[in-house]
Design a protein around this motif. Structure first.
Motif, PDB file in Angstrom:
ATOM      1  N   ARG A  90       0.809  -1.212   0.000  1.00  0.00           N
ATOM      2  CA  ARG A  90       0.000   0.000   0.000  1.00  0.00           C
ATOM      3  C   ARG A  90       0.847   1.270   0.000  1.00  0.00           C
ATOM      4  O   ARG A  90       0.392   2.342  -0.386  1.00  0.00           O
ATOM      5  N   ARG A  91       2.054   1.153   0.487  1.00  0.00           N
ATOM      6  CA  ARG A  91       2.910   2.334   0.546  1.00  0.00           C
ATOM      7  C   ARG A  91       3.341   2.747  -0.855  1.00  0.00           C
ATOM      8  O   ARG A  91       3.607   1.934  -1.725  1.00  0.00           O
ATOM      9  N   SER A  92       3.402   4.037  -1.051  1.00  0.00           N
ATOM     10  CA  SER A  92       3.858   4.539  -2.354  1.00  0.00           C
ATOM     11  C   SER A  92       5.378   4.465  -2.422  1.00  0.00           C
ATOM     12  O   SER A  92       6.067   4.499  -1.410  1.00  0.00           O
ATOM     13  N   GLY A  93       5.874   4.343  -3.586  1.00  0.00           N
ATOM     14  CA  GLY A  93       7.323   4.352  -3.778  1.00  0.00           C
ATOM     15  C   GLY A  93       7.949   2.986  -3.893  1.00  0.00           C
ATOM     16  O   GLY A  93       9.150   2.874  -4.155  1.00  0.00           O
ATOM     17  N   ALA A  94       7.161   1.920  -3.680  1.00  0.00           N
ATOM     18  CA  ALA A  94       7.735   0.579  -3.809  1.00  0.00           C
ATOM     19  C   ALA A  94       7.986   0.267  -5.270  1.00  0.00           C
ATOM     20  O   ALA A  94       7.095   0.415  -6.108  1.00  0.00           O
ATOM     21  N   ASP A  95       9.232  -0.114  -5.587  1.00  0.00           N
ATOM     22  CA  ASP A  95       9.524  -0.408  -6.984  1.00  0.00           C
ATOM     23  C   ASP A  95       8.944  -1.768  -7.368  1.00  0.00           C
ATOM     24  O   ASP A  95       8.443  -2.519  -6.528  1.00  0.00           O
ATOM     25  N   GLU A  96       9.020  -2.070  -8.659  1.00  0.00           N
ATOM     26  CA  GLU A  96       8.391  -3.277  -9.187  1.00  0.00           C
ATOM     27  C   GLU A  96       8.984  -4.539  -8.575  1.00  0.00           C
ATOM     28  O   GLU A  96       8.273  -5.513  -8.288  1.00  0.00           O
ATOM     29  N   GLU A  97      10.310  -4.520  -8.343  1.00  0.00           N
ATOM     30  CA  GLU A  97      10.970  -5.710  -7.794  1.00  0.00           C
ATOM     31  C   GLU A  97      10.480  -6.005  -6.381  1.00  0.00           C
ATOM     32  O   GLU A  97      10.180  -7.153  -6.024  1.00  0.00           O
ATOM     33  N   ARG A  98      10.371  -4.944  -5.537  1.00  0.00           N
ATOM     34  CA  ARG A  98       9.891  -5.155  -4.177  1.00  0.00           C
ATOM     35  C   ARG A  98       8.416  -5.552  -4.163  1.00  0.00           C
ATOM     36  O   ARG A  98       7.986  -6.377  -3.365  1.00  0.00           O
ATOM     37  N   ARG A  99       7.612  -4.948  -5.038  1.00  0.00           N
ATOM     38  CA  ARG A  99       6.204  -5.330  -5.121  1.00  0.00           C
ATOM     39  C   ARG A  99       6.068  -6.813  -5.478  1.00  0.00           C
ATOM     40  O   ARG A  99       5.247  -7.531  -4.897  1.00  0.00           O
ATOM     41  N   GLU A 100       6.889  -7.241  -6.418  1.00  0.00           N
ATOM     42  CA  GLU A 100       6.842  -8.658  -6.799  1.00  0.00           C
ATOM     43  C   GLU A 100       7.252  -9.546  -5.628  1.00  0.00           C
ATOM     44  O   GLU A 100       6.673 -10.628  -5.398  1.00  0.00           O
ATOM     45  N   ARG A 101       8.227  -9.085  -4.836  1.00  0.00           N
ATOM     46  CA  ARG A 101       8.680  -9.866  -3.686  1.00  0.00           C
ATOM     47  C   ARG A 101       7.569  -9.988  -2.637  1.00  0.00           C
ATOM     48  O   ARG A 101       7.353 -11.046  -2.051  1.00  0.00           O
ATOM     49  N   TYR A 102       6.856  -8.862  -2.382  1.00  0.00           N
ATOM     50  CA  TYR A 102       5.767  -8.894  -1.406  1.00  0.00           C
ATOM     51  C   TYR A 102       4.626  -9.797  -1.890  1.00  0.00           C
ATOM     52  O   TYR A 102       4.030 -10.559  -1.114  1.00  0.00           O
ATOM     53  N   ILE A 103       4.309  -9.692  -3.174  1.00  0.00           N
ATOM     54  CA  ILE A 103       3.233 -10.538  -3.723  1.00  0.00           C
ATOM     55  C   ILE A 103       3.610 -12.010  -3.621  1.00  0.00           C
ATOM     56  O   ILE A 103       2.794 -12.867  -3.279  1.00  0.00           O
ATOM     57  N   ARG A 104       4.873 -12.317  -3.928  1.00  0.00           N
ATOM     58  CA  ARG A 104       5.328 -13.700  -3.830  1.00  0.00           C
ATOM     59  C   ARG A 104       5.262 -14.202  -2.386  1.00  0.00           C
ATOM     60  O   ARG A 104       4.897 -15.346  -2.125  1.00  0.00           O
ATOM     61  N   ALA A 105       5.603 -13.334  -1.434  1.00  0.00           N
ATOM     62  CA  ALA A 105       5.544 -13.728  -0.021  1.00  0.00           C
ATOM     63  C   ALA A 105       4.117 -14.058   0.389  1.00  0.00           C
ATOM     64  O   ALA A 105       3.859 -15.027   1.115  1.00  0.00           O
ATOM     65  N   ILE A 106       3.143 -13.227  -0.088  1.00  0.00           N
ATOM     66  CA  ILE A 106       1.739 -13.498   0.231  1.00  0.00           C
ATOM     67  C   ILE A 106       1.295 -14.828  -0.360  1.00  0.00           C
ATOM     68  O   ILE A 106       0.647 -15.652   0.302  1.00  0.00           O
ATOM     69  N   ALA A 107       1.654 -15.073  -1.612  1.00  0.00           N
ATOM     70  CA  ALA A 107       1.247 -16.315  -2.269  1.00  0.00           C
ATOM     71  C   ALA A 107       1.858 -17.535  -1.589  1.00  0.00           C
ATOM     72  O   ALA A 107       1.179 -18.547  -1.333  1.00  0.00           O
ATOM     73  N   GLU A 108       3.151 -17.478  -1.272  1.00  0.00           N
ATOM     74  CA  GLU A 108       3.811 -18.614  -0.632  1.00  0.00           C
ATOM     75  C   GLU A 108       3.254 -18.871   0.762  1.00  0.00           C
ATOM     76  O   GLU A 108       3.067 -20.018   1.171  1.00  0.00           O
ATOM     77  N   THR A 109       2.969 -17.791   1.504  1.00  0.00           N
ATOM     78  CA  THR A 109       2.410 -17.952   2.849  1.00  0.00           C
ATOM     79  C   THR A 109       1.010 -18.553   2.783  1.00  0.00           C
ATOM     80  O   THR A 109       0.635 -19.392   3.614  1.00  0.00           O
ATOM     81  N   ALA A 110       0.223 -18.126   1.795  1.00  0.00           N
ATOM     82  CA  ALA A 110      -1.109 -18.718   1.626  1.00  0.00           C
ATOM     83  C   ALA A 110      -1.011 -20.204   1.330  1.00  0.00           C
ATOM     84  O   ALA A 110      -1.809 -21.014   1.832  1.00  0.00           O
ATOM     85  N   ASP A 111      -0.017 -20.607   0.513  1.00  0.00           N
ATOM     86  CA  ASP A 111       0.177 -22.034   0.227  1.00  0.00           C
ATOM     87  C   ASP A 111       0.533 -22.803   1.494  1.00  0.00           C
ATOM     88  O   ASP A 111       0.052 -23.922   1.722  1.00  0.00           O
TER      89      ASP A 111
END
Length: 658
Positions: free
Chosen positions: A313-334
């Motif tokens: 939700r924070r502004s300023g996160a680059d694409e690489e960090r956004r992808e890392r956060y999304i991956r963390a959410i997906a892996e944790t859900a698994d």
């Protein structure tokens, strides 16, 4: 001579001497050795039961010391002397032990000794009762009428009520033990029916009459039950009734022995209550551990997901960090989904999809994964060449169970070793965890390691959820509980044998299939979806939030969606708009008609309309095997959703509508 006159000194006794009456009384009893000892322990009287049990006649044994009935070992330790000393000082001695017959054979006895005192209180001897406890039943030899007409009065015995009944069940004599236990004097009870000792409920149910009928028919009746004293209090009694017959075979009455064993019953009841309390405490401990483990793991998962969402939700996160956060959410859900499946496996309520599959082929296809997981320090040996029938179970859950056993073996061999996987057909599951052996057709899959082994105290708890001896970062304690739950729900069993320092062997027993093995899809893979085409989907979901999310998800991948909030609403919609619907996608658990029953109704009325069911937890699917509808387990990925929908459409021969 006048017949009424008597010579001087020739006076007929008014009654038999007490010693004669006592001897006639005790001679009437055959199943107990009842005799007297003098103050030094020498035999002074001998009844028929003693002769039958011990083998000596009265001529052979009277005057002999009673220690000759004891084993040489007991004589060496001074047991006979100690028994008399204890009886003299404590009022009675009772014990069980080996005794020796005249012919040298041994028999296990219950022995009761009480001191016999004179009117002045001086010790004049001992009353002794011995019963052969190695006999299952009393001798069925008919008792002679002359031996049964005398009162069963053994004044030296107070712990047994010994008395006789006439053929109708009325009391004909009464001993001191009967007075002490039941509270009635002989004057009060003689001629009364013995049923007055029974509880009102036993009298109402006809228990006294049944006891006499059984004794008459089978020559012996024995039972334990509540009896009532004169003052109305109850006591727990052991009762033995023998039917008595005269020489001509005529029934003349019953011999009855009653013993108050209330204290023994109280001790047994206390032990049973203690067992129940211990079992309840163990259940509470397991529930507490389960709750704590789930809360700990899910809090960790939620921490990762919440933190990742807030960072996105924070502004300023680059694409690489956004992808890392999304991956963390997906892996944790698994990981959370895996934890849920393991919990359901332990509870034996995950919806399994059993099918026939070959164990050998399944294990060999996983051998590379197993070797990679174990590393080069562990040698893997497979013994899968024996003729094997197909197993009937969920193949994907089998993969998980096998890997959990392999992981457990790996942790037991940190410095390397040997892992052996073997399989064989068996016709019995051996006795496991105090359960009896079970006959049946099974495939036994053994995973054996050469590791450190498991301590005996730990061995009894390894299948409990969240129980682990590993460090906090090395495991959740759910792996073996998943294996246990999978085995039980599949109709099989899991056994474990272990020796500390030598290794452990887990053996998974799965039912053998009746037909040929299928070709199950390997765990973790899905059929590659065909080219996706837009579908008109009827979504059936009673939860508003879930319904809105599923509608948006299906729409996002190109499908048009109409939502019904219940099975009743969905069926009503299909009655008017059936041509507009390509597929029904429904939750299982809903108020009223559930998803399974709705799907059956759709199949009956519109056999060409495919139905896909979904659920995160469904006791209905876990126990109801009367269906073959596709089940998509929550949580699911978009890829899994598309694959299920495409497969359902591919299985339908109906051409698609626009």
């Amino acid at each position: 001579m006048d017949p009424s006159s008597k010579p001087d000194g020739d006076e007929s006794p008014v009654s038999l001497p007490s010693e004669h009456r006592f001897q006639l009384l005790v001679n009437a009893i055959k199943d107990y050795a009842i005799y007297l000892l003098d103050a030094q322990g020498r035999v002074s009287s001998w009844n028929t039961g003693a002769e039958r049990l011990k083998g000596y006649t009265a001529e052979e044994i009277v005057g002999q010391h009673f220690s000759r009935f004891y084993t040489p070992e007991d004589i060496a330790t001074g047991l006979p002397v100690r028994a008399l000393k204890f009886a003299r000082e404590q009022g009675k001695f009772e014990a069980e032990g080996w005794r020796v017959r005249k012919d040298g054979t041994r028999f296990w006895t219950n022995v009761h000794i009480e001191p016999v005192l004179s009117e002045a209180g001086e010790l004049i001897g001992y009353a002794k009762i011995t019963r052969d406890m190695s006999q299952v039943r009393f001798s069925e030899q008919a008792l002679y009428a002359s031996e049964q007409r005398f009162r069963l009065l053994v004044e030296g015995v107070r712990d047994y009520a010994i008395y006789m009944l006439d053929p109708a069940g009325r009391v004909t004599n009464w001993n001191a033990g009967a007075q002490l236990i039941k509270g009635y004097t002989a004057h009060e009870i003689m001629g009364q029916h013995f049923s007055r000792f029974y509880t009102p409920e036993d009298q109402r149910d006809g228990v006294p009459a049944h006891a006499l009928q059984t004794a008459l028919a089978e020559k012996r009746y024995e039972a334990e039950a509540w009896r009532v004293r004169k003052n109305g209090t109850r006591f727990w009694a052991n009762v033995v009734i023998d039917a008595l017959f005269d020489e001509a075979g005529r029934h003349i009455g019953f011999a009855k022995i009653t013993r108050d064993i209330t204290e023994r019953k109280k001790a047994q009841d206390e032990m049973e209550r203690a067992r129940e309390a211990l079992g309840h405490a163990q259940k509470l401990e397991a529930v507490g551990r389960l709750t704590g483990g789930v809360a700990h793991d899910f809090n960790n998962f939620l921490t990762i997901i919440r933190s990742s969402v807030e960072l996105l939700r924070r502004s300023g996160a680059d694409e690489e960090r956004r992808e890392r956060y999304i991956r963390a959410i997906a892996e944790t859900a698994d990981r959370a989904a895996l934890l849920t499946k393991q919990l359901l496996a332990f509870a034996r309520q995950q919806p399994l999809r059993p099918e026939a599959f070959g164990i050998a082929q399944r294990v060999r296809s996983m051998s590379q994964v197993i070797e990679t997981m174990l590393g080069s320090s562990v040698k893997v040996s497979l013994f899968l060449d024996a003729p094997l029938d197909a197993a009937q179970a969920d193949p994907n859950q089998f993969d998980t169970a096998l890997l959990n056993m392999v992981i457990n073996a790996k942790d037991a061999m940190p410095d390397g070793g040997t892992l052996t996987v073997s399989a064989r057909n068996v016709d019995e599951v051996p006795a496991v965890r105090r359960h009896a052996a079970v006959k049946g057709a099974f495939v036994a899959i053994s995973v054996e390691d050469s590791g450190s082994g498991i301590e005996p105290l730990t061995l009894g708890r390894i299948f409990e959820p969240f129980f682990t001896t590993k460090p906090a970062t090395k495991g959740t304690g759910l792996g073996l509980s998943q294996v246990y739950g999978f085995a039980k729900q599949s109709g099989g069993e899991i056994d474990v044998r272990s020796r500390v320092g030598e290794g452990t062997c887990f053996t998974l027993y799965l039912p053998r299939a009746a037909g040929e093995a299928g070709t199950a899809t390997q765990s973790g893979t899905t059929d590659a979806p065909q080219e996706t085409r837009p579908l008109s989907i009827l979504l059936v979901e009673d939860n508003e939030e879930v319904g809105q999310f599923a509608t948006g998800l299906l729409a996002a991948v190109g499908h048009s969606v109409v939502r019904a909030a219940s099975a009743k609403e969905a069926l009503k919609f299909l009655e008017t708009d059936r041509p507009k619907v390509d597929l029904v996608f429904s939750d299982v658990v809903m108020p009223g008609m559930d998803g399974v029953d709705m799907a059956k109704e759709i199949r009956r009325r519109w056999p060409g309309l495919p139905v896909v069911l979904t659920s995160g937890y469904s006791h209905v699917l876990a126990v109801d095997g009367d269906h073959d509808f596709a089940l998509l387990q929550k949580p699911y990925s978009i890829q899994e959703l598309e694959a299920f929908l495409d497969r359902a459409m591919a299985d339908c021969d109906r051409p698609a509508t626009g």
